[in-house]
Write an enzyme that holds these catalytic residues in place. Structure first.
Site, PDB file in Angstrom:
ATOM      1  N   LYS A 254      -8.438  35.045  59.730  1.00 33.31           N
ATOM      2  CA  LYS A 254      -8.034  36.124  58.935  1.00 33.31           C
ATOM      3  C   LYS A 254      -8.708  37.125  58.614  1.00 33.31           C
ATOM      4  O   LYS A 254      -9.716  37.084  58.235  1.00 33.31           O
ATOM      5  CB  LYS A 254      -7.398  35.259  57.623  1.00 33.31           C
ATOM      6  N   ASP A 259      -7.645  43.092  50.372  1.00 31.87           N
ATOM      7  CA  ASP A 259      -6.576  42.412  49.860  1.00 31.87           C
ATOM      8  C   ASP A 259      -6.304  42.895  48.510  1.00 31.87           C
ATOM      9  O   ASP A 259      -6.630  42.544  47.430  1.00 31.87           O
ATOM     10  CB  ASP A 259      -6.738  41.047  49.991  1.00 31.87           C
ATOM     11  N   LYS A 266      -2.827  42.487  42.723  1.00 28.06           N
ATOM     12  CA  LYS A 266      -3.797  41.714  41.700  1.00 28.06           C
ATOM     13  C   LYS A 266      -4.091  42.344  40.602  1.00 28.06           C
ATOM     14  O   LYS A 266      -4.333  43.705  40.734  1.00 28.06           O
ATOM     15  CB  LYS A 266      -5.056  41.378  42.722  1.00 28.06           C
ATOM     16  N   ASP A 277     -12.203  39.528  52.164  1.00 30.98           N
ATOM     17  CA  ASP A 277     -10.858  38.599  52.750  1.00 30.98           C
ATOM     18  C   ASP A 277     -10.635  38.726  54.231  1.00 30.98           C
ATOM     19  O   ASP A 277      -9.833  38.282  54.776  1.00 30.98           O
ATOM     20  CB  ASP A 277      -9.869  39.324  52.111  1.00 30.98           C
ATOM     21  N   ASP A 336       1.184  39.008  47.816  1.00 28.84           N
ATOM     22  CA  ASP A 336      -0.325  38.501  47.818  1.00 28.84           C
ATOM     23  C   ASP A 336      -0.635  37.329  48.489  1.00 28.84           C
ATOM     24  O   ASP A 336      -1.795  36.829  49.040  1.00 28.84           O
ATOM     25  CB  ASP A 336      -0.725  38.476  46.481  1.00 28.84           C
ATOM     26  N   GLU A 338      -0.394  36.714  51.880  1.00 26.74           N
ATOM     27  CA  GLU A 338      -0.329  37.587  53.026  1.00 26.74           C
ATOM     28  C   GLU A 338      -1.351  36.788  54.105  1.00 26.74           C
ATOM     29  O   GLU A 338      -0.904  37.159  55.402  1.00 26.74           O
ATOM     30  CB  GLU A 338      -0.972  38.957  52.780  1.00 26.74           C
ATOM     31  N   ARG A 340      -1.411  33.923  55.164  1.00 26.11           N
ATOM     32  CA  ARG A 340      -0.584  32.830  56.150  1.00 26.11           C
ATOM     33  C   ARG A 340       0.077  33.708  56.986  1.00 26.11           C
ATOM     34  O   ARG A 340       0.778  33.383  58.227  1.00 26.11           O
ATOM     35  CB  ARG A 340       0.223  32.062  55.196  1.00 26.11           C
TER      36      ARG A 340
HETATM   37  N1  BES Z   1      -7.285  36.598  49.733  1.00 26.29           N
HETATM   38  C1  BES Z   1      -6.634  35.698  48.576  1.00 26.29           C
HETATM   39  C2  BES Z   1      -7.417  34.284  48.406  1.00 26.29           C
HETATM   40  C3  BES Z   1      -8.619  34.520  47.707  1.00 26.29           C
HETATM   41  C4  BES Z   1      -8.826  34.184  46.330  1.00 26.29           C
HETATM   42  C5  BES Z   1      -9.791  34.703  48.799  1.00 26.29           C
HETATM   43  C6  BES Z   1     -10.082  34.493  45.742  1.00 26.29           C
HETATM   44  C7  BES Z   1     -11.062  34.568  47.999  1.00 26.29           C
HETATM   45  C8  BES Z   1     -11.395  34.520  46.682  1.00 26.29           C
HETATM   46  C9  BES Z   1      -5.391  35.343  49.237  1.00 26.29           C
HETATM   47  O1  BES Z   1      -4.578  36.346  49.998  1.00 26.29           O
HETATM   48  C10 BES Z   1      -4.358  35.433  48.087  1.00 26.29           C
HETATM   49  O2  BES Z   1      -4.186  36.299  47.357  1.00 26.29           O
HETATM   50  N2  BES Z   1      -3.920  34.275  47.581  1.00 26.29           N
HETATM   51  C11 BES Z   1      -3.040  33.846  46.665  1.00 26.29           C
HETATM   52  C12 BES Z   1      -1.915  32.961  47.196  1.00 26.29           C
HETATM   53  C13 BES Z   1      -0.887  32.934  46.093  1.00 26.29           C
HETATM   54  C14 BES Z   1      -0.194  34.282  45.901  1.00 26.29           C
HETATM   55  C15 BES Z   1       0.401  32.127  46.416  1.00 26.29           C
HETATM   56  C16 BES Z   1      -3.789  33.196  45.426  1.00 26.29           C
HETATM   57  O3  BES Z   1      -4.706  32.277  45.909  1.00 26.29           O
HETATM   58  O4  BES Z   1      -3.585  33.397  44.375  1.00 26.29           O
HETATM   59 ZN    ZN Z   2      -5.845  37.588  51.143  1.00 23.36          ZN
HETATM   60 MN    MN Z   3      -3.666  37.995  48.829  1.00 23.63          MN
END
Ligand code: BES
Ligand code: ZN
Ligand code: MN
Length: 490
Positions: A254, A259, A266, A277, A336, A338, A340
């Site tokens: 990825k 992000d 966010k 990210d 968010d 994204e 996957r």
């Molecule tokens: N890039 C984030 C995950 C992340 C969080 C990486 C903290 C490093 C540190 C990912 O894209 C994300 O935002 N995931 C969301 C998923 C949710 C919307 C289902 C999350 O973990 O809140």
């Molecule tokens: Zn992300």
């Molecule tokens: Mn995200």
């Protein structure tokens, strides 16, 4: 890229000791026995070492701890660093001892007086891994690191092993630099350029641009980049060091260069951390560099989805339905989630194009994995016990934390959508597992697969065993070892 400290093996020359500049490091076991080199230092320094040991200086030391004699009289060296390390220490102990020395490495360099047969190269690898700092975005001239020399009986005999260690350190630094770079410098285009530069190492590089991704039908990946001015790209790195016709191992990363969350924006606090990210893609690029540098006898293909997740008038909206390369439709509930979407299409392309013997994806995928495992272990998910155990063994041998989590139909059920084949998020519970279930829908029957959620380990806020705080390069060593054990040794 950040250049690792120069590491050289030299023949033992005790007479050179008195005139040596920089730091001198020696390895001592708990019994306080001095080897020939330490004996010589002791003599020159008027018995300082024996006095130190007799005063009980070793008693409170744990393996890998260092005590320093600064500006010793009788020597030109600026310091003598005494490292507690038993002659029979294992690889990880030796590397950690090396890391403790690496923290002390300065402009004057360091000479290690060899004390134990095993783990000598690991000690050097530990020094080089720890002696890292990301200075590319500072204008003050960074101090350059001096050379690290290790005195051994048979420098030539250890050279091949030393070269492999250098390849690992360079791959790890490549990953750390990518993860450390801010998003205005490491754009999707710049990332692709840095990957293209690796062609000179013998890797075959292909960059797939947006029109190509469109004709391939990568609607999930492309939907993530719609809101950004930076073009979405897929970079492919092929290393063909193995037998002709052997199916490759596929590594998929990825590479979200930033992000914001997209329209599902966010919160501001901590958003700057989302420059990391692209950590999964960074590890894939770093491993490919290591494999090329050491001339691995294996076929491995690395593929990374490079994209920026931004809100704008063209951005994907919550509720939009997009179509994957596989053909399945996805309702984007949360823009968010994204990562996957990026992986789904790149994984599908990897399988369709390369028919890999096995596939590993790496991603900073969920915040939930940090809640579950903290910064000590990456989350591991798999559809194949044998493959998964081989990876867990490699990670353990390298001292890189990894912990397997369960999967199952009930988690997959969370992804049911009213209007599309699936939605891109489950509920709050088991967020890392439902993310893995989403990915599993894009794994073809018969492909052994591992998903590594590295959100907690790719970049951390305090020092780790092998790295100063910041980007760790987690996974380069474990994956390099997996390739060596599973493919090269057969
Ligand atoms: N890039 C984030 C995950 C992340 C969080 C990486 C903290 C490093 C540190 C990912 O894209 C994300 O935002 N995931 C969301 C998923 C949710 C919307 C289902 C999350 O973990 O809140
Ligand atoms: Zn992300
Ligand atoms: Mn995200």
């Amino acid at each position: 890229m950040t250049q690792p400290a120069k590491t050289t093996l030299v023949a033992t020359d005790l007479d050179a000791m008195a005139e040596m500049s920089g730091r001198i490091a020696l390895l001592i076991g708990k019994d306080g026995q001095l080897n020939a080199g330490a004996e010589r230092v002791n003599e020159l320094a008027g018995g300082a070492l024996t006095r130190m040991i007799e005063a009980g200086a070793l008693e409170d030391m744990k393996p890998g701890d260092v005590k320093t004699l600064a500006w010793p009289s009788g020597l030109k060296a600026e310091a003598v660093d005494i490292v507690l390390l038993e002659p029979g220490a294992d690889q990880i102990e030796a590397r950690k001892a090396g890391a403790a020395l690496g923290k002390l490495l300065g402009e004057g360099g360091m000479t290690i007086l060899d004390a134990s047969e095993p783990g000598r190269v690991d000690l050097m690898q530990g020094i080089a891994l720890r002696a890292y700092s990301f200075g590319a975005r500072k204008t003050s001239d960074a101090k350059s690191l001096g050379e690290v020399r290790m005195m051994v009986k048979d420098p030539a005999g250890l050279e091949a092993q030393m070269n492999d260690a250098r390849a690992i350190v360079e791959g790890t630094f490549f990953t750390r630099d990518l993860v450390s770079e801010p998003a205005n410098h490491l754009t999707t285009t710049e990332f692709a350029n840095r990957i293209s530069d690796m062609e000179s190492l013998g890797l075959k590089i292909t960059i797939l641009e947006e029109d190509k991704l469109e004709s391939l039908g990568m609607g999930c990946l492309l939907s993530v980049g719609h809101g950004s001015a930076s073009p979405t790209k897929v970079a492919v790195m092929e290393w063909s060091g193995g037998k002709d016709g052997d199916a490759p191992l596929a590594l998929v990363g990825k590479g979200v260069v930033f992000d914001t969350g997209g329209i599902s924006l966010k919160p501001a606090s901590g958003m700057e951390d989302m420059t990391m990210d692209m950590g999964g893609a960074g590890v894939v690029a770093g491993v490919m560099r290591t494999l090329a540098l050491r001339g691995a006898k294996a076929n491995v293909v690395g593929l990374v989805g490079l994209v920026e997740n931004m809100p704008s008038d063209r951005a994907t909206r919550p509720g939009d339905v997009v179509t994957s390369m596989k053909g399945d439709t996805v309702e984007v509930i949360n823009t968010d989630a994204e990562g996957r979407l990026v992986l789904a299409d790149v994984m599908w392309y990897a399988q369709e194009t390369y028919k890999p013997r096995a596939m590993i994806d790496l991603a900073t995928l969920t915040g939930a994995i940090i809640i579950g495992l903290g910064h000590e272990n990456a989350g591991v998910f798999s559809n194949d016990d044998t493959f998964c155990n081989a990876f867990l063994k490699a990670a353990e041998a390298e001292g890189e934390g990894a912990w397997r989590l369960p999967m199952g139909q009930a988690y997959d059920d969370e992804l049911k959508s009213q209007i599309a084949d699936m939605k891109n998020v489950g509920g709050r519970p088991a967020g890392s597992i439902t993310a893995a279930q989403f990915l599993k829908r894009f794994v073809q029957e018969g492909t052994p697969w591992i998903h590594l959620d590295i959100a907690g380990v790719a970049s951390v806020k305090s020092d780790t065993a092998y790295a100063p705080k910041g980007a760790t390069g987690w996974g380069v060593m474990a994956l390099n070892r997996l390739v060596a054990d599973m493919i090269e040794k057969g």
